[in-house]
Design a protein around this motif. Structure first.
Motif, PDB file in Angstrom:
ATOM      1  N   ALA A  57     -12.597 -10.682   5.502  1.00 27.87           N
ATOM      2  CA  ALA A  57     -13.731 -11.611   5.570  1.00 27.87           C
ATOM      3  C   ALA A  57     -14.110 -11.899   7.012  1.00 27.87           C
ATOM      4  CB  ALA A  57     -13.363 -12.905   4.853  1.00 27.87           C
TER       5      ALA A  57
ATOM      6  N   GLU B 186     -18.525  -8.663  -1.725  1.00 27.59           N
ATOM      7  CA  GLU B 186     -18.201  -9.990  -2.253  1.00 27.59           C
ATOM      8  C   GLU B 186     -19.061 -10.317  -3.482  1.00 27.59           C
ATOM      9  OE1 GLU B 186     -15.925 -12.127  -1.608  1.00 27.59           O
ATOM     10  OE2 GLU B 186     -16.667 -14.092  -2.251  1.00 27.59           O
TER      11      GLU B 186
ATOM     12  N   TRP C  81     -19.704  -6.830   4.085  1.00 29.22           N
ATOM     13  CA  TRP C  81     -18.679  -7.623   3.376  1.00 29.22           C
ATOM     14  C   TRP C  81     -19.305  -8.435   2.247  1.00 29.22           C
ATOM     15  CZ3 TRP C  81     -17.843 -12.816   2.475  1.00 29.22           C
ATOM     16  CH2 TRP C  81     -16.595 -13.137   1.914  1.00 29.22           C
TER      17      TRP C  81
ATOM     18  N   GLU D 131     -15.722 -21.765  -1.248  1.00 26.27           N
ATOM     19  CA  GLU D 131     -16.053 -20.379  -0.882  1.00 26.27           C
ATOM     20  C   GLU D 131     -17.488 -20.240  -0.404  1.00 26.27           C
ATOM     21  OE1 GLU D 131     -15.564 -16.881  -3.339  1.00 26.27           O
ATOM     22  OE2 GLU D 131     -13.469 -17.442  -3.654  1.00 26.27           O
TER      23      GLU D 131
ATOM     24  N   HIS E  52     -19.046 -19.009   3.137  1.00 26.07           N
ATOM     25  CA  HIS E  52     -20.066 -17.977   3.391  1.00 26.07           C
ATOM     26  C   HIS E  52     -21.094 -18.493   4.396  1.00 26.07           C
ATOM     27  CE1 HIS E  52     -19.136 -16.200  -0.854  1.00 26.07           C
ATOM     28  NE2 HIS E  52     -18.180 -15.968   0.030  1.00 26.07           N
TER      29      HIS E  52
ATOM     30  N   ASP F 116      -9.350 -12.806   1.126  1.00 31.24           N
ATOM     31  CA  ASP F 116      -9.780 -11.486   1.532  1.00 31.24           C
ATOM     32  C   ASP F 116      -9.597 -11.353   3.041  1.00 31.24           C
ATOM     33  OD1 ASP F 116     -11.123  -9.234   2.265  1.00 31.24           O
ATOM     34  OD2 ASP F 116     -12.777  -9.542   0.867  1.00 31.24           O
TER      35      ASP F 116
ATOM     36  N   GLU G 141     -17.890  -8.687  -6.627  1.00 41.79           N
ATOM     37  CA  GLU G 141     -16.713  -9.374  -7.165  1.00 41.79           C
ATOM     38  C   GLU G 141     -17.091 -10.690  -7.851  1.00 41.79           C
ATOM     39  OE1 GLU G 141     -14.054  -9.819  -3.873  1.00 41.79           O
ATOM     40  OE2 GLU G 141     -13.739  -7.649  -3.686  1.00 41.79           O
ATOM     41  N   GLU G 142     -18.023 -11.421  -7.228  1.00 45.87           N
ATOM     42  CA  GLU G 142     -18.364 -12.746  -7.763  1.00 45.87           C
ATOM     43  C   GLU G 142     -19.118 -12.633  -9.087  1.00 45.87           C
ATOM     44  OE1 GLU G 142     -19.126 -15.920  -4.821  1.00 45.87           O
ATOM     45  OE2 GLU G 142     -17.028 -15.596  -5.280  1.00 45.87           O
TER      46      GLU G 142
END
Ligand SMILES: [Fe+2]
Ligand SMILES: [Fe+2]
Length: 176
Positions: A169, A127, A123, A50, A54, A166, A130-131
């Motif tokens: 993204a 993110e 975004w 992930e 990014h 997602d 959430e992380e």
């Protein structure tokens, strides 16, 4: 476009941070893999992918707006852990720190009236919320079950922790 350049330079720095985060997560994954805790290991291997994604999104953005991309040197990372809780603690600290970095980038985009950049960063703001929340959950479970990490393994499997994609993204370089 001088203002734009400023954001591009800052985003290039963030690419290094994302790759660095990816390496850290591989370190965490290896720690658990060596202890035969495959769900924890896979959780962190997935996180590593992930973070790489990014970085690749940021690279694609710079390409899209015709800015230079510097592929950064990644500085040394902490990948040795003294116990089974510290990789998750590291993960939570890292996500909080990256959150601050992302908010600074968002701020810079706004200050310099770089509307494309501001929209791109949106975004990442979501993110990071959430992380951080994901790592808080995992740290709670790992701290509670540190004497029996098989409970954590069950939890990760049952909750599909950190899985799912997602649709909003941004596109990644090399994925199209
Ligand atoms: Fe990230
Ligand atoms: Fe992250």
């Amino acid at each position: 476009m001088a203002d734009n350049k400023t954001f591009a330079a800052a985003l290039n720095d963030q690419i290094a941070n994302e790759f660095g985060a990816s390496m850290q997560y591989i370190g965490a994954a290896v720690h658990y893999d060596a202890e035969t805790l495959p769900r924890l290991a896979n959780f962190f291997y997935r996180q590593a992918v992930e973070e790489r994604s990014h970085a690749m999104m940021m690279i694609q953005y710079l390409l899209d707006v015709d800015e230079d991309v510097r592929i950064p040197d990644i500085s040394g990372v902490e990948t040795k852990f003294s116990d089974d809780v510290s990789p998750v603690r590291m993960a939570l600290e890292q996500e909080k720190r990256v959150g601050e970095e992302i908010y600074s980038l968002f701020e810079l985009a706004r200050e310099t009236r770089d509307y494309r950049a501001e929209q791109f960063m949106q975004w990442f703001v979501k993110e990071q919320v959430e992380e951080v929340s994901l790592m808080i959950d995992l740290l709670n479970v790992v701290e509670r079950s540190q004497d029996n990490l098989l409970l954590v393994e069950d939890f990760i499997a049952r909750e599909s922790l950190g899985e799912g994609s997602d649709g909003d993204a941004p596109p990644e370089a090399g994925s199209g």
